[in-house]
Scaffold this motif. Structure first.
Motif, short mmCIF file in Angstrom:
data_model
loop_
_atom_site.label_atom_id
_atom_site.label_comp_id
_atom_site.label_asym_id
_atom_site.label_seq_id
_atom_site.Cartn_x
_atom_site.Cartn_y
_atom_site.Cartn_z
N VAL A 69 3.17 19.89 63.57
CA VAL A 69 2.73 18.93 62.55
C VAL A 69 2.15 19.67 61.33
O VAL A 69 2.45 19.33 60.18
N LEU A 70 1.35 20.71 61.64
CA LEU A 70 0.76 21.49 60.55
C LEU A 70 1.86 22.19 59.73
O LEU A 70 1.78 22.25 58.50
N GLY A 71 2.88 22.67 60.41
CA GLY A 71 4.02 23.30 59.74
C GLY A 71 4.66 22.33 58.77
O GLY A 71 4.94 22.66 57.60
N ALA A 72 4.88 21.08 59.23
CA ALA A 72 5.51 20.06 58.39
C ALA A 72 4.60 19.72 57.20
O ALA A 72 5.07 19.59 56.06
N TYR A 73 3.30 19.63 57.47
CA TYR A 73 2.34 19.32 56.41
C TYR A 73 2.36 20.42 55.33
O TYR A 73 2.40 20.13 54.13
N ARG A 74 2.37 21.66 55.79
CA ARG A 74 2.38 22.79 54.83
C ARG A 74 3.68 22.84 54.03
O ARG A 74 3.71 23.34 52.91
N ASP A 75 4.74 22.27 54.62
CA ASP A 75 6.02 22.19 53.89
C ASP A 75 6.07 21.00 52.95
O ASP A 75 7.11 20.70 52.36
N GLY A 76 4.96 20.24 52.90
CA GLY A 76 4.88 19.12 51.97
C GLY A 76 5.44 17.81 52.50
O GLY A 76 5.78 16.90 51.72
N ALA A 77 5.54 17.68 53.82
CA ALA A 77 6.10 16.45 54.40
C ALA A 77 5.21 15.24 54.12
O ALA A 77 3.99 15.35 54.14
N PRO A 78 5.81 14.07 53.86
CA PRO A 78 5.03 12.85 53.66
C PRO A 78 4.49 12.29 55.00
O PRO A 78 4.93 12.72 56.07
N THR A 79 3.58 11.33 54.90
CA THR A 79 2.90 10.79 56.08
C THR A 79 3.87 10.36 57.18
O THR A 79 3.66 10.65 58.35
N GLU A 80 4.92 9.65 56.77
CA GLU A 80 5.84 9.11 57.77
C GLU A 80 6.51 10.24 58.58
O GLU A 80 6.71 10.11 59.79
N VAL A 81 6.81 11.33 57.90
CA VAL A 81 7.42 12.48 58.60
C VAL A 81 6.40 13.12 59.54
O VAL A 81 6.73 13.52 60.67
N LEU A 82 5.15 13.20 59.09
CA LEU A 82 4.10 13.79 59.95
C LEU A 82 3.92 12.94 61.20
O LEU A 82 3.79 13.46 62.31
N ARG A 83 3.94 11.63 61.00
CA ARG A 83 3.81 10.70 62.13
C ARG A 83 4.97 10.92 63.12
O ARG A 83 4.76 11.06 64.32
N GLN A 84 6.16 10.97 62.58
CA GLN A 84 7.35 11.15 63.41
C GLN A 84 7.33 12.50 64.12
O GLN A 84 7.68 12.61 65.30
N THR A 85 6.88 13.53 63.40
CA THR A 85 6.81 14.88 64.00
C THR A 85 5.83 14.87 65.17
O THR A 85 6.08 15.47 66.22
N THR A 86 4.70 14.18 65.00
CA THR A 86 3.70 14.10 66.07
C THR A 86 4.31 13.44 67.31
O THR A 86 4.17 13.93 68.43
#
Ligand code: RUB
Length: 327
Positions: A79-96
Motif C-alpha cells: 500500500v505504501l508503495g502505491a501511495y509513493r507512486d501517487g495512487a489515488p484513494t480508490e487504488v490504495l483501498r483496492q491494494t489493501t
C-alpha cells in the motif's frame, strides 16, 4: 480512525480470544481489509493516516508472534508503495484489499503444504508428543491420520491457559488416540515418544524457535532421549528483524493467569512471573517444516534472505529495513 469492529478485533487478539500465531496474522490482515472496506477518507494522505493508525493498533496487540508483524507489513509494504507512486484513494483501498486477500490465501496454502510435507514424517505405530495448540502441527497430524496412518499423541495441557486441551480435543475428534498430560510429565514420558511435533511463533535468523513456554524443556528432554523434534512453521513465522541482530520480545502475561485474582492475596509478597514463550536453540531442533520444504534450522537465514529480499550490505534500502522502521 479505527472502527469499533477493528478496536474489538485488536482487543480479541490482546485478550487471546483470537490466538495462535497463524490465526493472529490472519486476523491482523483481515483488520486492515476491514479498514479499507469501511474507510471514507477523502484523499490518499488521510487514507494513509487512518491505515497507519489501524496498523499501529494491531501491531501492538501482542509482542512476540512475528506472523502479526509480517502479515501487517506484507500489506503495508504494497500500500505504501502505491501511495509513493501517487495512487489515488480508490487504488490504495483496492491494494489493501487485494494484499490482505493474498496474505490470507498464501497462509492457508502454506498450512496445507506443510501438512502434506510434515505428514510424511509420521509413521505407523508412532507416539508423537505435541505442546500447546498449533493449528499447523494439528493439521499435519490430522493429514497423517487421513492418509490412514495409525499413531497416537501425547498432548501437554499447557499451563496456564490450557491450550493443550484444545489440541487434545481436536486430535481426538479426528480419530487420533490422545493422552493429555501435565506439562511437568513431559520428561517422564519422553523415552516412549518417537517424535515431537510443535508449531512456532517466531523462527530467528540463527534457527532458534520461539514457541509456547515449555517448548524448550520438551526439546531438552527430547534431546536427552534422542527423540527427534520437528517444528512446523510457515515462512511468515520467520523474523526479518533478527537478521539485523534484534532480539525477540517475550510476552509477559498477567499473573492472574497463573493464580486467580481472589487467591493472589493469600500468597502475601510472592511475585508471580508469567512469560508466555521461550526460546529453543537450533541445536535442539532436528528440522523445520515449511511450505517451501523441510530445512535444517541452521538454514533459516536462507529462507529469510529469499522471502524478505535481504542482501548483505543493503539493509539501508532493503525491504526489511523499510518494513520494520515503523514498528
Ligand atoms: C500459541 C503457540 C502456538 C504457536 C503456533 O500461543 O505457542 O504453538 O502460536 O501456532 P498463544 P500456529 O496461545 O499464546 O497464542 O501453528 O497455530 O500458528
Amino acid at each position: 480512525m479505527a472502527s469499533e469492529e477493528i478496536i474489538r478485533l485488536a482487543e480479541d487478539i490482546r485478550s487471546m480470544r483470537i490466538r495462535g500465531a497463524a490465526e493472529i496474522g490472519r486476523a491482523a490482515a483481515s483488520g486492515l481489509k476491514s479498514y479499507a472496506l469501511g474507510s471514507k477518507a477523502p484523499d490518499a494522505t488521510s487514507y494513509m493516516e487512518g491505515f497507519d493508525e489501524v496498523y499501529r493498533l494491531l501491531i501492538n496487540t501482542r509482542p512476540t508472534a512475528v506472523s502479526l508483524a509480517n502479515a501487517l507489513n506484507y500489506i503495508r509494504h504494497r500500500v505504501l508503495g502505491a501511495y509513493r507512486d501517487g495512487a489515488p484513494t480508490e487504488v490504495l483501498r483496492q491494494t489493501t484489499i487485494e494484499a490482505s486477500d493474498a496474505f490470507l490465501k498464501s497462509s492457508f496454502e502454506a498450512v496445507k503444504r506443510i501438512s502434506e510435507i510434515g505428514s510424511k514424517r509420521i509413521r505407523n505405530g508412532d507416539l508423537v508428543m505435541t505442546h500447546c495448540n498449533s493449528s499447523v502441527a494439528i493439521s499435519t497430524l490430522i493429514e497423517a491420520k487421513r492418509q490412514g496412518k495409525d499413531f497416537s499423541v501425547i498432548a501437554t495441557e499447557t499451563r496456564p491457559r490450557y491450550q493443550g486441551r484444545l489440541t487434545a480435543k481436536a486430535l481426538s475428534e479426528a480419530g487420533i488416540p490422545v493422552t493429555l498430560i501435565v506439562d511437568s510429565a513431559a520428561r517422564y514420558f519422553m523415552p516412549k515418544v518417537d517424535k515431537v511435533v510443535v508449531g512456532s511463533d517466531v523462527v530467528t535468523a540463527n534457527g532458534a524457535v520461539v514457541n509456547k513456554i515449555g517448548t524448550s524443556q520438551i526439546a531438552l528432554a527430547a534431546k536427552e532421549a534422542r527423540v527427534r523434534v520437528y517444528v512446523c512453521a510457515e515462512t511468515y513465522k520467520f523474523s526479518p528483524s533478527t537478521m539485523l541482530g534484534e532480539l525477540v520480545e517475550i510476552e509477559e502475561r498477567p499473573p492472574t493467569e497463573v493464580v486467580p485474582e481472589e487467591e493472589v492475596a493469600a500468597l502475601g509478597n510472592v511475585k508471580i512471573a508469567n512469560p508466555a514463550f521461550d526460546i529453543t536453540p537450533a541445536e535442539m531442533i532436528d528440522a523445520i517444516i515449511t511450505e517451501r520444504g523441510v530445512i535444517p534450522p541452521q538454514a533459516a537465514i536462507l529462507i529469510l534472505m529469499e522471502e524478505f529480499g535481504y542482501r548483505i550490505g543493503e539493509e539501508q534500502t532493503g525491504r526489511v529495513f523499510v518494513e520494520e522502521e515503523e514498528r
